[in-house]
Scaffold this motif. Structure first.
Motif, short mmCIF file in Angstrom:
data_model
loop_
_atom_site.label_atom_id
_atom_site.label_comp_id
_atom_site.label_asym_id
_atom_site.label_seq_id
_atom_site.Cartn_x
_atom_site.Cartn_y
_atom_site.Cartn_z
N UNK A 1 44.41 47.99 56.25
CA UNK A 1 43.86 48.63 57.46
C UNK A 1 42.34 48.55 57.48
N UNK A 2 41.77 47.72 56.62
CA UNK A 2 40.31 47.55 56.53
C UNK A 2 40.00 46.07 56.40
N UNK A 3 38.74 45.69 56.59
CA UNK A 3 38.31 44.29 56.47
C UNK A 3 38.43 43.83 55.01
N UNK A 4 38.75 42.56 54.83
CA UNK A 4 38.84 41.96 53.49
C UNK A 4 37.86 40.78 53.45
N UNK A 5 37.07 40.72 52.38
CA UNK A 5 36.07 39.66 52.20
C UNK A 5 36.59 38.59 51.25
N UNK A 6 36.10 37.38 51.43
CA UNK A 6 36.44 36.29 50.53
C UNK A 6 35.26 35.35 50.37
N UNK A 7 35.19 34.70 49.22
CA UNK A 7 34.11 33.77 48.90
C UNK A 7 34.71 32.62 48.11
N UNK A 8 34.30 31.41 48.45
CA UNK A 8 34.67 30.24 47.66
C UNK A 8 33.39 29.46 47.35
N UNK A 9 33.28 28.99 46.11
CA UNK A 9 32.14 28.18 45.67
C UNK A 9 32.70 26.95 44.99
N UNK B 1 43.21 38.51 45.56
CA UNK B 1 42.33 39.60 45.97
C UNK B 1 41.79 40.34 44.77
N UNK B 2 40.76 41.10 45.02
CA UNK B 2 40.15 41.85 43.93
C UNK B 2 38.93 41.13 43.41
N UNK B 3 38.97 40.76 42.14
CA UNK B 3 37.82 40.16 41.49
C UNK B 3 37.67 38.68 41.78
N UNK B 4 37.02 38.00 40.85
CA UNK B 4 36.75 36.57 40.97
C UNK B 4 37.59 35.78 39.97
N UNK B 5 37.94 34.56 40.36
CA UNK B 5 38.65 33.64 39.48
C UNK B 5 37.81 32.39 39.35
N UNK B 6 37.55 31.95 38.11
CA UNK B 6 36.79 30.74 37.87
C UNK B 6 37.72 29.61 37.46
N UNK B 7 37.42 28.41 37.92
CA UNK B 7 38.16 27.22 37.54
C UNK B 7 37.19 26.31 36.79
N UNK B 8 37.47 26.04 35.51
CA UNK B 8 36.57 25.24 34.67
C UNK B 8 37.33 24.03 34.16
#
Length: 121
Positions: free
Chosen positions: A107-115, A81-88
């Motif tokens: 107690x709030x919504x959590x967002x996620x993104x994968x690329x 959670x929090x920031x972004x992690x890059x895999x190179x």
């Protein structure tokens, strides 16, 4: 070797050998080839939401995860959670691996993104 140390070493080897593996993708001129795919989702409090499922054939190479926590069905946590992690150059997912965003206590919504890059070969 002391018995406890020997037992720990044997247990670690068994876990390593039982782990799910991912096939590798050839790098061409040092770069991944295929289609760039991004998926995002929002998990309401006390829920898990599917973010992405790796294809049954070909390869899916994760290049970045953001938010979360994002967890795989067999590989464990990719993002806390929090920031972004890059895999190179990238992290190869096993076939049919499902990535989820989990909201187990907020107690709030959590967002996620994968690329990542999906390749047929």
């Amino acid at each position: 070797m002391e018995p406890i140390l020997r037992l720990t070493a044997v247990a670690a080897a068994m876990v390593f050998l039982a782990a799910t593996s991912a096939d590798a993708q050839q790098l061409k001129r040092g770069e991944l080839t295929g289609t760039v795919v991004s998926a995002s989702a929002t998990a309401p409090p006390l829920s898990s939401v599917s973010l992405l499922t790796a294809p049954a054939s070909g390869h899916f190479i994760v290049t970045q995860v953001c938010g979360g926590p994002i967890e795989g069905s067999t590989i464990g946590t990719l993002s806390f959670g929090g920031g972004c992690t890059e895999f190179v150059p990238g992290f190869a997912l096993p076939a049919n691996e499902e990535l989820e965003i989990r909201n187990e206590g907020a107690s709030f919504d959590i967002n996620g993104l994968v690329t990542g890059v999906e390749s047929k070969n």
